[in-house]
Design a protein around this motif. Structure first.
Motif, PDB file in Angstrom:
ATOM      1  N   MET A 194     -27.654   9.566 -70.103  1.00  0.00           N
ATOM      2  CA  MET A 194     -27.332  10.409 -71.224  1.00  0.00           C
ATOM      3  C   MET A 194     -28.608  10.835 -71.954  1.00  0.00           C
ATOM      4  SD  MET A 194     -25.000  11.782 -72.954  1.00  0.00           S
ATOM      5  CE  MET A 194     -24.907  12.585 -74.487  1.00  0.00           C
ATOM      6  N   TRP A 195     -29.502   9.867 -72.176  1.00  0.00           N
ATOM      7  CA  TRP A 195     -30.745  10.188 -72.883  1.00  0.00           C
ATOM      8  C   TRP A 195     -31.632  11.096 -72.041  1.00  0.00           C
ATOM      9  CZ3 TRP A 195     -30.700   9.772 -77.781  1.00  0.00           C
ATOM     10  CH2 TRP A 195     -29.983   8.765 -78.403  1.00  0.00           C
ATOM     11  N   GLY A 196     -31.587  10.935 -70.734  1.00  0.00           N
ATOM     12  CA  GLY A 196     -32.374  11.789 -69.853  1.00  0.00           C
ATOM     13  C   GLY A 196     -31.914  13.235 -69.906  1.00  0.00           C
ATOM     14  N   LEU A 197     -30.608  13.442 -69.924  1.00  0.00           N
ATOM     15  CA  LEU A 197     -30.065  14.791 -70.034  1.00  0.00           C
ATOM     16  C   LEU A 197     -30.464  15.425 -71.359  1.00  0.00           C
ATOM     17  CD1 LEU A 197     -28.198  17.000 -68.890  1.00  0.00           C
ATOM     18  CD2 LEU A 197     -26.318  15.836 -70.058  1.00  0.00           C
ATOM     19  N   LEU A 198     -30.354  14.659 -72.414  1.00  0.00           N
ATOM     20  CA  LEU A 198     -30.721  15.155 -73.735  1.00  0.00           C
ATOM     21  C   LEU A 198     -32.216  15.498 -73.802  1.00  0.00           C
ATOM     22  CD1 LEU A 198     -29.670  15.708 -76.590  1.00  0.00           C
ATOM     23  CD2 LEU A 198     -30.262  13.358 -77.159  1.00  0.00           C
ATOM     24  N   ALA A 199     -33.054  14.648 -73.252  1.00  0.00           N
ATOM     25  CA  ALA A 199     -34.500  14.905 -73.252  1.00  0.00           C
ATOM     26  C   ALA A 199     -34.838  16.152 -72.443  1.00  0.00           C
ATOM     27  CB  ALA A 199     -35.246  13.695 -72.688  1.00  0.00           C
ATOM     28  N   GLY A 200     -34.174  16.338 -71.311  1.00  0.00           N
ATOM     29  CA  GLY A 200     -34.428  17.520 -70.493  1.00  0.00           C
ATOM     30  C   GLY A 200     -34.010  18.805 -71.189  1.00  0.00           C
ATOM     31  N   ILE A 201     -32.856  18.783 -71.829  1.00  0.00           N
ATOM     32  CA  ILE A 201     -32.357  19.982 -72.517  1.00  0.00           C
ATOM     33  C   ILE A 201     -33.229  20.326 -73.716  1.00  0.00           C
ATOM     34  CG2 ILE A 201     -30.437  20.856 -73.915  1.00  0.00           C
ATOM     35  CD1 ILE A 201     -28.563  19.382 -71.982  1.00  0.00           C
ATOM     36  N   VAL A 202     -33.595  19.322 -74.498  1.00  0.00           N
ATOM     37  CA  VAL A 202     -34.400  19.567 -75.699  1.00  0.00           C
ATOM     38  C   VAL A 202     -35.814  20.004 -75.333  1.00  0.00           C
ATOM     39  CG1 VAL A 202     -35.443  18.421 -77.701  1.00  0.00           C
ATOM     40  CG2 VAL A 202     -33.029  18.054 -77.167  1.00  0.00           C
ATOM     41  N   SER A 203     -36.370  19.459 -74.262  1.00  0.00           N
ATOM     42  CA  SER A 203     -37.754  19.770 -73.911  1.00  0.00           C
ATOM     43  C   SER A 203     -37.918  21.126 -73.230  1.00  0.00           C
ATOM     44  CB  SER A 203     -38.325  18.682 -73.000  1.00  0.00           C
ATOM     45  OG  SER A 203     -37.684  18.703 -71.743  1.00  0.00           O
ATOM     46  N   TYR A 204     -36.862  21.656 -72.629  1.00  0.00           N
ATOM     47  CA  TYR A 204     -36.986  22.900 -71.863  1.00  0.00           C
ATOM     48  C   TYR A 204     -37.571  24.059 -72.679  1.00  0.00           C
ATOM     49  CZ  TYR A 204     -35.967  26.817 -68.852  1.00  0.00           C
ATOM     50  OH  TYR A 204     -36.092  27.936 -68.074  1.00  0.00           O
ATOM     51  N   PRO A 205     -37.045  24.380 -73.880  1.00  0.00           N
ATOM     52  CA  PRO A 205     -37.614  25.524 -74.613  1.00  0.00           C
ATOM     53  C   PRO A 205     -39.089  25.328 -74.983  1.00  0.00           C
ATOM     54  CG  PRO A 205     -35.560  24.797 -75.633  1.00  0.00           C
ATOM     55  CD  PRO A 205     -35.875  23.838 -74.567  1.00  0.00           C
ATOM     56  N   PHE A 206     -39.453  24.107 -75.341  1.00  0.00           N
ATOM     57  CA  PHE A 206     -40.850  23.837 -75.706  1.00  0.00           C
ATOM     58  C   PHE A 206     -41.777  23.975 -74.506  1.00  0.00           C
ATOM     59  CE2 PHE A 206     -38.367  21.395 -78.829  1.00  0.00           C
ATOM     60  CZ  PHE A 206     -38.789  22.065 -79.970  1.00  0.00           C
ATOM     61  N   ILE A 207     -41.342  23.470 -73.363  1.00  0.00           N
ATOM     62  CA  ILE A 207     -42.156  23.581 -72.151  1.00  0.00           C
ATOM     63  C   ILE A 207     -42.259  25.040 -71.726  1.00  0.00           C
ATOM     64  CG2 ILE A 207     -42.273  22.967 -69.705  1.00  0.00           C
ATOM     65  CD1 ILE A 207     -40.957  20.292 -70.469  1.00  0.00           C
ATOM     66  N   ALA A 208     -41.165  25.780 -71.815  1.00  0.00           N
ATOM     67  CA  ALA A 208     -41.184  27.203 -71.446  1.00  0.00           C
ATOM     68  C   ALA A 208     -42.120  27.982 -72.366  1.00  0.00           C
ATOM     69  CB  ALA A 208     -39.771  27.781 -71.505  1.00  0.00           C
ATOM     70  N   TRP A 209     -42.040  27.718 -73.660  1.00  0.00           N
ATOM     71  CA  TRP A 209     -42.907  28.415 -74.609  1.00  0.00           C
ATOM     72  C   TRP A 209     -44.378  28.117 -74.330  1.00  0.00           C
ATOM     73  CZ3 TRP A 209     -46.125  26.111 -78.285  1.00  0.00           C
ATOM     74  CH2 TRP A 209     -46.765  26.999 -79.139  1.00  0.00           C
TER      75      TRP A 209
ATOM     76  N   ILE B  31     -41.698  26.400 -63.812  1.00  0.00           N
ATOM     77  CA  ILE B  31     -42.497  25.333 -64.428  1.00  0.00           C
ATOM     78  C   ILE B  31     -41.662  24.570 -65.452  1.00  0.00           C
ATOM     79  CG2 ILE B  31     -44.441  24.877 -65.982  1.00  0.00           C
ATOM     80  CD1 ILE B  31     -45.922  27.179 -64.556  1.00  0.00           C
ATOM     81  N   ALA B  32     -40.967  25.303 -66.312  1.00  0.00           N
ATOM     82  CA  ALA B  32     -40.161  24.652 -67.354  1.00  0.00           C
ATOM     83  C   ALA B  32     -39.023  23.847 -66.743  1.00  0.00           C
ATOM     84  CB  ALA B  32     -39.620  25.695 -68.325  1.00  0.00           C
ATOM     85  N   THR B  33     -38.398  24.385 -65.724  1.00  0.00           N
ATOM     86  CA  THR B  33     -37.308  23.653 -65.072  1.00  0.00           C
ATOM     87  C   THR B  33     -37.813  22.378 -64.417  1.00  0.00           C
ATOM     88  OG1 THR B  33     -36.108  25.705 -64.678  1.00  0.00           O
ATOM     89  CG2 THR B  33     -35.491  23.823 -63.336  1.00  0.00           C
TER      90      THR B  33
END
Length: 113
Positions: free
Chosen positions: A1-16, A40-42
């Motif tokens: 659960m925490w891994g999914l949350l971390a991946g979703i939250v981090s995606y916009p920051f990594i993409a930016w 890269i973000a994915t």
């Protein structure tokens, strides 16, 4: 659960950040840069999610699957012996064990051992 949350939250920051870095590198704007930012973000957010999931998972979580895998491997060995001598006591025991394992799998009680 925490891994999914971390991946979703981090995606916009990594993409930016990757978009900004590629712009600084001089890569022209267009489809290629957009796809590169997406990939890269994915990849990075997925890796972060897997890492967080791995760190937060309990070691006991894999025990039911391990039990079933060991039981199945053992039954396959008994099945090979049954091909050689189907009337043996070991073969009859293997039949009972396979029926018990089948009932356990169907009832969803694999984690009770």
């Amino acid at each position: 659960m925490w891994g999914l949350l971390a991946g979703i939250v981090s995606y916009p920051f990594i993409a930016w950040y990757s978009h900004r870095r590629l712009e600084e590198q001089g890569l022209p704007s267009g489809f290629t840069r957009t796809m590169l930012v997406f990939l890269i973000a994915t990849a990075l957010s997925t890796a972060l999610g897997y890492g967080v999931s791995w760190l937060t998972s309990k070691p006991e979580a894999g025990a039911p699957q391990q039990h079933l895998q060991q039981a199945t491997t053992q039954l396959l060995g008994h099945e090979l012996q049954c091909l050689q001598n189907p009337a043996s006591a070991a073969c009859q025991s293997a039949i009972r064990q396979s029926q018990q394992l089948k009932e356990e799998l169907l009832s969803g009680g694999a984690g009770r051992h």
